[in-house]
Design a protein around this motif. Sequence first.
Motif, mmCIF file in Angstrom:
data_model
loop_
_atom_site.group_PDB
_atom_site.id
_atom_site.type_symbol
_atom_site.label_atom_id
_atom_site.label_comp_id
_atom_site.label_asym_id
_atom_site.label_seq_id
_atom_site.Cartn_x
_atom_site.Cartn_y
_atom_site.Cartn_z
ATOM 1 N N UNK A 118 -61.245 -15.868 5.480
ATOM 2 C CA UNK A 118 -61.089 -17.278 5.132
ATOM 3 C C UNK A 118 -61.392 -17.567 3.670
ATOM 4 N N UNK A 119 -62.157 -16.678 3.025
ATOM 5 C CA UNK A 119 -62.553 -16.932 1.630
ATOM 6 C C UNK A 119 -61.359 -17.136 0.705
ATOM 7 N N UNK A 120 -60.310 -16.289 0.762
ATOM 8 C CA UNK A 120 -59.172 -16.529 -0.155
ATOM 9 C C UNK A 120 -58.490 -17.865 0.062
ATOM 10 N N UNK A 121 -58.417 -18.323 1.327
ATOM 11 C CA UNK A 121 -57.753 -19.610 1.580
ATOM 12 C C UNK A 121 -58.565 -20.758 1.018
ATOM 13 N N UNK A 122 -59.868 -20.592 0.879
ATOM 14 C CA UNK A 122 -60.713 -21.664 0.356
ATOM 15 C C UNK A 122 -60.514 -21.844 -1.154
ATOM 16 N N UNK A 157 -56.937 -7.957 2.592
ATOM 17 C CA UNK A 157 -57.654 -9.061 1.938
ATOM 18 C C UNK A 157 -57.167 -9.231 0.509
ATOM 19 N N UNK A 158 -56.908 -8.110 -0.158
ATOM 20 C CA UNK A 158 -56.412 -8.192 -1.532
ATOM 21 C C UNK A 158 -55.099 -8.968 -1.578
ATOM 22 N N UNK A 159 -54.240 -8.723 -0.605
ATOM 23 C CA UNK A 159 -52.962 -9.441 -0.565
ATOM 24 C C UNK A 159 -53.178 -10.940 -0.416
ATOM 25 N N UNK A 160 -54.191 -11.339 0.328
ATOM 26 C CA UNK A 160 -54.486 -12.776 0.488
ATOM 27 C C UNK A 160 -54.949 -13.391 -0.821
ATOM 28 N N UNK A 161 -55.767 -12.648 -1.583
ATOM 29 C CA UNK A 161 -56.202 -13.179 -2.885
ATOM 30 C C UNK A 161 -55.015 -13.306 -3.843
ATOM 31 N N UNK A 162 -54.072 -12.384 -3.714
ATOM 32 C CA UNK A 162 -52.921 -12.456 -4.609
ATOM 33 C C UNK A 162 -51.987 -13.618 -4.283
ATOM 34 N N UNK A 163 -52.146 -14.225 -3.115
ATOM 35 C CA UNK A 163 -51.301 -15.354 -2.731
ATOM 36 C C UNK A 163 -51.696 -16.644 -3.440
ATOM 37 N N UNK A 222 -67.065 -9.639 -7.388
ATOM 38 C CA UNK A 222 -66.066 -10.462 -8.090
ATOM 39 C C UNK A 222 -65.220 -9.610 -9.035
ATOM 40 N N UNK A 223 -65.806 -8.549 -9.611
ATOM 41 C CA UNK A 223 -64.996 -7.659 -10.455
ATOM 42 C C UNK A 223 -63.924 -6.965 -9.625
ATOM 43 N N UNK A 224 -64.277 -6.539 -8.420
ATOM 44 C CA UNK A 224 -63.285 -5.900 -7.547
ATOM 45 C C UNK A 224 -62.183 -6.873 -7.144
ATOM 46 N N UNK A 225 -62.572 -8.116 -6.844
ATOM 47 C CA UNK A 225 -61.591 -9.114 -6.428
ATOM 48 C C UNK A 225 -60.662 -9.472 -7.584
ATOM 49 N N UNK A 226 -61.247 -9.708 -8.744
ATOM 50 C CA UNK A 226 -60.431 -10.058 -9.916
ATOM 51 C C UNK A 226 -59.469 -8.907 -10.245
ATOM 52 N N UNK A 227 -59.931 -7.684 -10.034
ATOM 53 C CA UNK A 227 -59.084 -6.519 -10.300
ATOM 54 C C UNK A 227 -57.834 -6.540 -9.432
ATOM 55 N N UNK A 228 -57.993 -6.842 -8.124
ATOM 56 C CA UNK A 228 -56.835 -6.782 -7.215
ATOM 57 C C UNK A 228 -55.974 -8.035 -7.282
#
Length: 1813
Positions: A118-122, A157-163, A222-228
Amino acid sequence: MASTTSGKSDEEIEEMLDRMLTRLALCDEPKLENLLSKLLPLTISSLSRSSSAVRTKVMEILSHVNKRVKHQQHIGLPLEELWQLYMENNAALMVRNFCIVYVEMAFDRVTKEKKENIAPTMIANISELPSQHQDIILRMVLKVIGECHSSQISDEIAAKYRLINEPQDKEMFVEFCLHMLLYQPPSASGGSPPGLSVSQSNRVMGKTPLSHDMLLIRKLGLLNVVDVMELPVELVYPLYVAACADRHEPVIKRGEELLKKKTSGVNLDDPKLINRLFLLFNGSVGAEHIAADSRVNPGNPALRVRLMSAFCRSVTAANSFPSTLQCIFGCIYGNGTTSRLKQLGMEFTVWVFKHAKIDQLKLMGPVILSGVLKSLDGYTGSESDSIARETKTFAFQAIGLLAKRLPQLFRDKIDMAVRLFNALKVESLSIRLIVQEATNSLAIAYKDAPVTVLNELESLLLENSQVEQGEVRFCAVRWATTLFDSQHCPSRFICMLGASDTKLDIREMALEGLFLGKDQRRSTTESINLKHPKLADMLNYIVRQQPQLLESSEIREERLLFPSQTYVAAIRFLLQCFEVDVEQNTATERTPEFVSSLGNMCLLLEHAMAYDGSVDLHATASKALIKIGSHFPEMLASRYAIRVPWLKQLLAHVDLDTRECAARLLGIASCGLPISAASDLINELISSVKGSGKSRFEIQHGMICALGYVTANCLLRTPTVTNSLFQNTLNCLVDVVNSETATLASVAMQGLGHIGLCSPLPKLDHDSGTDDVLTLLREKLSKVLSGDDIKATQRIVLSLGHMCVKESSSTIISDALDLIFSLARSKVEDVLFAGGEALSFLWGGVPVTTDMILKTDYTSLSMTSNYLMADISSAEPMTSRFIGIEGNEEYHVLARDMITKKLFDGLLYSTKKEERCSGTVWLVSLTMYCGRHPSIQKLLPDIQEAFSHLIGEQNELTQELASQGLSIVYELGDASMKKNLVNALVGTLTGTGKRKRAVKLAEDTEVFQEGSIGGTLSGGKLSTYKELCSLANEMGQPDLVYKFMDLANHQASLNSKRGAAFGFSKIAKLAGDALQPYLRQLVPRLVRYQYDPDKNVQDAMAHIWKSLVADSKKTIDEYLDLIIEDLLVQCGSRLWRSRESSCLALADLIQGRKFDQVSKHLKNIWTAAFRAMDDIKETVRTSGERLCRAVTSLTLRLCDISLTEITDARKAMDIVLPLLLTDGIMSKVDDIRKASITIVTKLAKGAGVAIRPHLSELVVCMLESLSSLEDQGLNYVERHAENAGIQTEKLENLRISIAKGSPLWETLNMCIEVVDEQSLEQLIPRLSQLVRSGVGLNTRVGVASFISLLVQKVGDSIKPFTSTLLRLLFVAVKEERSAASKRAFANACAFLIKFAAPSQVHKLIEQTAALHTGDRNSQIACAFLLKSYASTSSDILTGYYATVVPVIFLSRFEDDKNVSRLYEDLWEENMTSERLTLQLYIGEIVTLITEGIASSSWASKRKAAKAIVKLCEVLEESVSSYHQVLLTSLMKEVPGRIWEGKEDILEALSALCTSCHTAISAADPAIENDILSVVTSACNKKVNKFRDAAFRCLDKVLKAFKNPDFFGVVFPLLFEMCNGAFISKQGSSSLNGTDKTETRETEDTSVPHDKIIECITSCVILARLNDIIKWQKDLVHVYLNSLAPAISWIVKVSVFTSIKELCSRISEGLKDMDQGVDVSSLVIELFYSVSPKVIDCISIIKIAQVHIAASECLDEVTKLYRDFTRAGGAQVQVEVGFKTELVHQWEIERNEQAKSLMKNCIDIIDSLQNKSL
């Protein structure tokens, strides 16, 4: 949620809420979570109502909820529903406020999976939410990121952040992440962390402080998330920089990794990015209009250091005023600055001064400069700290750059100049070089300074030009040469002082400032074009600096006023000024000022002649006086007529040049003396010469030399000297020649020559009469000329020419010519050239006068003549000035005839190469120096023919001079003559013309030079001229060959002495102009010839090129197409030299070209390169490799979309790639293949999307090449692997590993990266064809692996092709023989089924499962496929377990161990619990087993039987539900023919009976007998293996069912079989070894005795006691016979066990004596009959195991007998016959256990005996 209550009134809502509250209050804890999931969203959504009653009721419910869940974290809240309610478009603000509270509460109560989902949708649309909610949500998301993603993040999850698509959302999230990275726990002093404001810090922290551990995981997450998220690099760059400056080591490491990997293409000139970085660096503390809580602190020092490295690469940063200024001053003077920051601040200052726009620099420059100077003032003179030194270095660099950009800052004062010159004196050596550069840069700033400033600078430079430090002196001289123009006297004086510096670089720079450098030697005309100061001005300044120069008393006695080198430089420069003045003033005016300056000049030169001066200085000064005298001889004569004594002193100087100059000066001075004084001087010189026999050589030389000059000058006067004095002089000189050494004799001859220039030499009186001078000297001259003194020979030869200029005596002329011609075989070039000059004087018409020879610095014709330098076409005859024209013409005609005859009839066509060489030199000299003479004009055709003949000489000198002579002849002739000459020359060069004369070969004629055979037989440069002639003919302009030869020889000639002699500058210019119209034809050939293998051809063509072409690059660009076309044609020439030169030329020519320039030639260039690489000649192959490297570099650049427009890149790819794939990679030449593979790999790397149109061809070629280009040795090894003991599979894996490490596979990987849907349509059919027909292990594995990678890359795009590919791949897996190939294709299938339709998947898995019934190859294919499905598409395979699991289970029992191991591994990897799996799929497994048993294949039957055994072993009674079908199948198989492995059926039957006996008995009691019947029938079979299995089965069946009735059925059969075994044994023993073969056959068919005994034992265990008694006789009979000596000990052990079981059964029966069963006879029989047999076994057999088993048996029998007697069953006999033997065995027994048991038996027997007594 709102829609649920939208249609209801407030009262209804209130009532509903009241019910909900009641329900909530009554709800138990376990059910509370489910209730809240529905109640909480509905309750909060009710807050949208305006009714206070509703809201009050809501608050009651929420209060109750809070109380119940506050301290119970295990009670979850409906996170997703609450978030959905929050995000509703029409949600009221109060609803959202309460939602966010409970969302935050719910976050801590849900699982990790729900949080991370749910975190990426927020984050999506967060920019549209209220600001106070944004912070809460971001903190929650960052908390989740830290908890879930600190180590890694899944692809899902990475794909969700990229959305997250909205830029505002991304920027807000990244900004919060940046603040999180900058955040550090607050210190004790309070305040916000560096880089953040108080409000930003509070925003990150929230209500609870963050610990170090929490910070660490959140920052990593956050570095891992920003990376993907794949965000723009400019957006995330500050994050990575901040991470690199963090306190946590893991964060720093991760930040540096991302900074290197992700930010290589960052645009540091993005204004938005630079502003963000400046905010991090400077903060906003100084901004007064910003609230205190919002003021951002500057970053920490580590972060600022990182930021500075970015600023120093950004032009935008250099132009971001005022941030740039704040940054620099923050580094230099800011609070908390470090030495490292100061250094970087200075470095940034340098960057700013270099790249700032001028308007920005005008604003910042003065301020920054003041800061830099203040910083420098804070340092001591020399710093030991390296960072401090670096800081000062950058500071000085900054000053230098600013001086270039803003010179107006400095030019009004000399303060900066003074500062830098002082710094040069005091700074350390490491910094001094930088200061020096800055000082040199500062010079430009003062270029247009005011006069007062310049005057101050003059003093400063003069002062610093003489200091101790070399760097200071260097800068002073540099300033003098750059700041002031060349007419500035003070600066030139500084250069003069610098010319004597101890440092070479200062000396060279000073000389350049005076136009005296090595590369600044110019002709007189060029020197005049340079600007020089007036001679008077320059001299006046020098005199002002050194007034003593005007003092002239006792000149030679004084010391030098300047160093010698300063004097030399000054004199040379002053001479240049003098020549300029003479040229400009036409100095015949002789103004008083000019005359005065000449006087001062002479004074300076006289001072230079002081004793302390160097030899070079004296020579230079004396030559300068001669130079002045050549222009103003009268003035010099009048000045030095009164200084004759001083000049006479110089005649004894140690330097030859100085002595000769002094002698020449004395001759000039004599012209200013009265004739009487001159005569006295001559007499004095004669006396000195005659009386100097014992004097130094220098004195003799000077006097003799002076005598010649003075006498010659006097002879030119009127009145002249007396005849007697003339005679005395000649006699004196003749005597010197005859009596002195060669050197002095040559000097005397030189004097005679000078005299001969002025007057004919009279005959001299001597003892025997009068003779000509040469007659008297001939003998001595011949001797000297034949000697080794080259200088003397030169002087004598030249003097002979001079002597005959005015000679009227044919004898003297003849003698002179004879002496000159005697040198015809000399090999010394200088001597030959001297002879040429002498002959020119004899011929007449040389372009010099007597005054030039006597009164100037004349040395020789070659150094003086400018005859052909003039414009020949416009030059007027200067015959009036030529020597030898005035008279005596008839004697010159005589000389000419003699010379002509000697040359043309003797030397030029001589058989001696030395004579031909000398003749060539002399003919060229005559043509050069006397070319305008009519007699030479008439001889031009003959001269042409001679030179044409001589250019083929092997001697290099002869060749070169002949070619130069041809050019001179051509220029001298008129139009008709030029045409005739051209025709004759071309005929000679091409061999078509006929020679009028030829060299006659004599016996001693040398045709080839020694060692030349095997080399170029044509010798020398003949090939060069042949090429020139060929080129001219091709152009249809044969006359151009002259132009070519002029150009070819021009440059080389200038570099040698003889080149200077025949200065061809003008000729070359004329030829170059004539060739301009033919450039279009010339340029392609000239380019090629410059790369010819012959160095001579190269040089010739290079010189022609330089002369013809002013701008080489422009010319080549203009004719590029013509050049390339010509070179490509020549690449296929039959001549290897043409092929080689064309390749080399192409290699250089194509470098750096654009696509439009080479597009139409690119394919042909590649073809030419490949062809050259396969050439037969090694040098051509080498040039081909060079061309290949060049065209490779060009192609890579043209196909790289980052360097070339994508349209051009695609066109280039269209041209090159097909050629490389066909002609390159498929070539049979190793070098071509390797080069092609390399270029294709690099193309794929750089071409990007431009390669898509060629993907199918490229991929197929690469895949096929994996096998075709493999080392054939590996293939050979694999074929013979078995013989060599190498495992084939390991070798295959090795081959595949090598292939995947090759550039081919690298290229395939890069191809996958650019595949799109359009290219898939072309690629898939080609791959399909390769799957069907590809050959070679590497190709097969490669195509399978490529398909796997391709599917992973393109994802859903592969769906249209799955059906085709799956069908092909499945067949490939099934048919492949190689395990590696089979495995690779199986993996490809597994990846494909992810995207296949369900029906396709179902069909494929069904087909896969069906493979297990096939041959071994199919079974392995099935295993590989299932393994791949399981590892790659396990989610899909799970749905087909009912099909797959039975196959895997059953195949575990294949006979082939390799196959069974595959399925065993598959089972272990995928089945978590064997029992559970079998229980789940037992029905399907049983079905498959029954099919296997019913199969016609014995292997299938065996496999199914083994599966039943395993099934029963694991599941035991759980198999009971399927026992009937299994039992029926097995029962059918036991009877009938016995086949190999049928015993497994019996094993399965026994296992099934063991595990399911209860169910079998319960289902049908009669079935037990059927089973027993089947098994006992099997026991009667004759096949040992099967019969053994039958007895084992019988044993287990008996034990399983435990049916007492079985004893009566089974024992008789066993007894009968046992009797048969006894008979067999007895028969075997009776043979007694007589027939071993028969014995062996008997043993093979004998019944298994031990198995029978074991079955009997099982019967005894289950039998009723009365049945045993009924058969006791037979039973004891079996025991007794089985214990016979002939029976195996193994059987006996089984018997012992059986007896023990029997005793046990009897013991049980004794307890029930009332049953009426009489066991007495059996017990007695056992004790008295069997026990002795047992003891016999102990005595006979020496095996411990037998002893123990026998003792145990005996113990049981004895105990049974004792118990029997106690029960009153029998009377104890007093005597026990076997006791004695038992005691004996006990005594000798070694085994303790057996001994103990025997002792026990003895004790029982003793007790029985005692009791009977």
